[in-house]
Scaffold this motif. Structure first.
Motif, PDB file in Angstrom:
ATOM      1  N   UNK A   1      -7.607   7.799  -2.040  1.00  0.00           N
ATOM      2  CA  UNK A   1      -6.949   7.578  -1.670  1.00  0.00           C
ATOM      3  C   UNK A   1      -7.325   7.258  -0.614  1.00  0.00           C
ATOM      4  N   UNK A   2      -8.234   7.907   0.457  1.00  0.00           N
ATOM      5  CA  UNK A   2      -9.601   7.126   1.134  1.00  0.00           C
ATOM      6  C   UNK A   2     -10.470   5.969   0.606  1.00  0.00           C
ATOM      7  N   UNK A   3     -10.507   5.754  -0.212  1.00  0.00           N
ATOM      8  CA  UNK A   3     -11.750   4.825  -1.091  1.00  0.00           C
ATOM      9  C   UNK A   3     -10.539   3.353  -0.863  1.00  0.00           C
ATOM     10  N   UNK A   4      -9.224   3.486  -1.497  1.00  0.00           N
ATOM     11  CA  UNK A   4      -8.091   2.230  -1.011  1.00  0.00           C
ATOM     12  C   UNK A   4      -7.530   2.452   0.172  1.00  0.00           C
ATOM     13  N   UNK A   5      -8.303   3.345   0.652  1.00  0.00           N
ATOM     14  CA  UNK A   5      -7.510   3.287   2.453  1.00  0.00           C
ATOM     15  C   UNK A   5      -8.783   2.019   3.200  1.00  0.00           C
TER      16      UNK A   5
ATOM     17  N   UNK B   1      -0.702   5.391   5.947  1.00  0.00           N
ATOM     18  CA  UNK B   1      -1.984   6.400   5.141  1.00  0.00           C
ATOM     19  C   UNK B   1      -0.425   7.154   5.861  1.00  0.00           C
ATOM     20  N   UNK B   2      -0.157   7.849   7.111  1.00  0.00           N
ATOM     21  CA  UNK B   2       0.431   8.716   7.904  1.00  0.00           C
ATOM     22  C   UNK B   2       2.004   8.994   6.975  1.00  0.00           C
ATOM     23  N   UNK B   3       2.441   8.020   6.647  1.00  0.00           N
ATOM     24  CA  UNK B   3       3.563   7.923   6.365  1.00  0.00           C
ATOM     25  C   UNK B   3       3.675   7.991   4.714  1.00  0.00           C
ATOM     26  N   UNK B   4       2.855   7.145   3.818  1.00  0.00           N
ATOM     27  CA  UNK B   4       2.855   8.189   2.963  1.00  0.00           C
ATOM     28  C   UNK B   4       2.334   9.548   2.572  1.00  0.00           C
ATOM     29  N   UNK B   5       1.474  10.177   3.501  1.00  0.00           N
ATOM     30  CA  UNK B   5       1.122  11.691   3.058  1.00  0.00           C
ATOM     31  C   UNK B   5       1.826  12.865   4.100  1.00  0.00           C
TER      32      UNK B   5
ATOM     33  N   UNK C   1       0.486  -1.552   0.633  1.00  0.00           N
ATOM     34  CA  UNK C   1      -0.426  -0.559   0.169  1.00  0.00           C
ATOM     35  C   UNK C   1       0.760   1.359   0.076  1.00  0.00           C
ATOM     36  N   UNK C   2       1.810   1.144   0.563  1.00  0.00           N
ATOM     37  CA  UNK C   2       3.018   2.425   1.275  1.00  0.00           C
ATOM     38  C   UNK C   2       3.042   3.418  -0.998  1.00  0.00           C
TER      39      UNK C   2
END
Length: 506
Positions: A297-301, A362-366, A281-282
């Motif tokens: 992005x949120x749909x993927x999450x 998710x937090x790392x990716x953003x 996912x990253x």
């Protein structure tokens, strides 16, 4: 099928096969060499894990993120990134190898508790196995490059093949009457062979010059902020993730270190399914974030969070239901009884750990890794004293329960921040989602354990029947509870399978 889901399948299948192959060697090592030799081998795994986790220093997350984002647009920069990371990791690996080689007598004399083998034998075994500390960081670097290119079939194929070769070689050595020295020499040689395989494929993907360690200051300047947060997180993760095993190795006999480390390794390997999804996912999250549109992005999450939360429960339940027969076969009935409750607690703790994997990724990716690093700084003041006390009072059960304590702290501090600052959702929504998952697990697996397993004395037949029935009920309930995004993906896969079969027939 999308590249993301292909990589998830590759990772899950690869780590699952490595886990299954690991059972083979353990049976032979424990049966032919004894509990202390088994404990020394797993103590080395703990030692290598502690050192490499501490000194990874955030570089791997940086390479995945940067290779994913820039391998097509800036190939020269990516090559310089690999060479800069290589000079650091090979240098640290060499220092670790020398350090462990020289410190082996002290570790054996002052730290581990031997029962059946002499200190000189244990020291020699540990020195042979220290080769793994030299190559573990470079091998992890090369694996991260495949992850960044979203080619995870490569690293999983290498891992499965090297594990199979290692286990087969171990069996042949022991079947022919080989001793502990021959086994550890083979383990070290097979680890070196797998690293050479990694290097060969990396040279074909990125060019042979990428393997030449060289320092590039511009690479460091460009990544120093992100990597520094990930470095702090790496060191703190080492302390928090490996601390229970370190304390067990000091307070418990070396055989107990082996038993607990193996049980922990089994559960960790299962949790690698969640890590595999996070790793896949990253780069996907990072690419979607760079597009600037938060909706996909949120749909993927949401799809991946549902997949991990509901998908991990049957895997961890299998570890609990299978603990008694598997550990009885590998070790003894007494060891199986000793490990049942620690295994259940480890499974609960690692489910909680798995459930925060996607929010963390998710937090790392953003670009917000500091949330996790600050969480772990604060957790040090809770987890270390609690873990030490629990192990001193309750032994292996206390060690396993410390994982639950750590994850409760993560739930309380990190999750609300990620929900508010990254996902932009209410924390109560996230907690309610996990509560539904655990509630369904309690109703299905918990009730079958109480109604079938306990009355029939943990017999293998009762365990199998209870697990199969509970899994069927859980999966049926999960399909009703998952979000519409994942449900549509599952239904889409079911629709496409008959089409592919019909195409193949035609």
């Amino acid at each position: 099928m999308s590249r993301l889901f292909k990589n998830i399948i590759y990772n899950v299948m690869g780590q699952g096969l490595v886990l299954l192959l690991g059972f083979i060697g353990v049976k032979f090592i424990f049966g032919r060499l004894g509990a202390d030799a088994f404990g020394i081998i797993y103590f080395n795994l703990v030692l290598a894990g502690v050192l490499t986790t501490a000194l990874e220093l955030g570089v791997l997350a940086t390479t995945v993120r940067e290779v994913s984002a820039h391998h097509a647009s800036e190939p020269r920069y990516v090559e310089q990134l690999i060479r800069t990371a290589s000079i650091f990791y090979w240098g640290v690996g060499a220092a670790l190898y020398i350090g462990v080689f020289l410190a082996a007598p002290v570790l054996v004399d002052r730290w581990v508790n031997l029962k059946t083998i002499d200190p000189a034998t244990a020291t020699t075994m540990l020195r042979f196995l220290s080769v793994t500390t030299l190559i573990m960081l470079p091998r992890a670097l090369y694996s991260s490059l495949f992850q960044g290119r979203q080619r995870m079939e490569l690293n999983n194929s290498i891992d499965v093949a090297s594990s199979a070769i290692q286990q087969l070689g171990t069996i042949v050595i022991l079947a022919r009457g080989g001793d502990a020295f021959a086994v550890v020499e083979w383990i070290a040689a097979s680890a070196a062979l797998s690293t050479l395989t990694y290097m060969t494929i990396v040279s074909r993907m990125f060019g042979w010059r990428a393997l030449v360690p060289t320092y590039f200051h511009e690479v460091v300047r460009r990544n120093v902020r992100f990597t520094s947060h990930m470095a702090a997180l790496s060191v703190l993760n080492m302390v928090l993730i490996q601390y229970d095993k370190v304390v067990v190795s000091k307070l418990q006999p070396i055989a107990s270190v082996g038993y607990y480390s193996f049980a922990s390794t089994v559960v960790v390997r299962i949790s690698f399914a969640a890590n595999a999804i996070g790793q896949a996912a990253l780069p996907s999250f990072a690419s979607l974030h760079n597009l600037g549109d938060p909706k996909p992005l949120l749909i993927q999450y949401r799809k991946l969070q549902d997949l991990i939360s509901y998908g991990m429960i049957p895997l961890f339940a299998a570890a609990i239901f299978g603990a008694t027969p598997v550990y009885s076969y590998l070790f003894t009935h007494q060891v199986a009884a000793l490990l049942l409750l620690p295994t259940a607690l480890l499974c609960l703790g690692f489910f909680m750990y798995s459930s925060v994997n996607i929010p963390y990724t998710f937090s790392v990716a953003v670009g917000r890794p500091e949330i996790a690093s600050r969480t772990n700084v604060m957790a040090l003041f809770v987890v270390i004293p609690v873990t030490t006390t629990l192990i001193y009072l309750y032994g292996l059960t206390g060690a396993a329960s410390s994982w639950v304590v750590y994850q409760l702290f993560v739930y309380a501090y990190m999750i609300p921040r990620i929900c508010r600052e990254c996902l932009v959702i209410r924390p109560v929504t996230w907690y309610a989602h996990i509560a539904k998952v655990l509630g369904l697990a309690a109703v299905t697996y918990g009730s079958l354990w109480v109604l079938v397993v306990v009355p029939y004395g943990h017999s293998t037949e009762a365990l199998v029947i209870a697990y199969v029935v509970a899994s069927a009920a859980f999966l049926a309930g999960a399909f009703l509870l998952i979000g519409p995004e994942l449900r549509e993906t599952v239904l889409g896969l079911r629709r496409r399978l008959p089409e592919r079969k019909a195409t193949g027939v035609g």
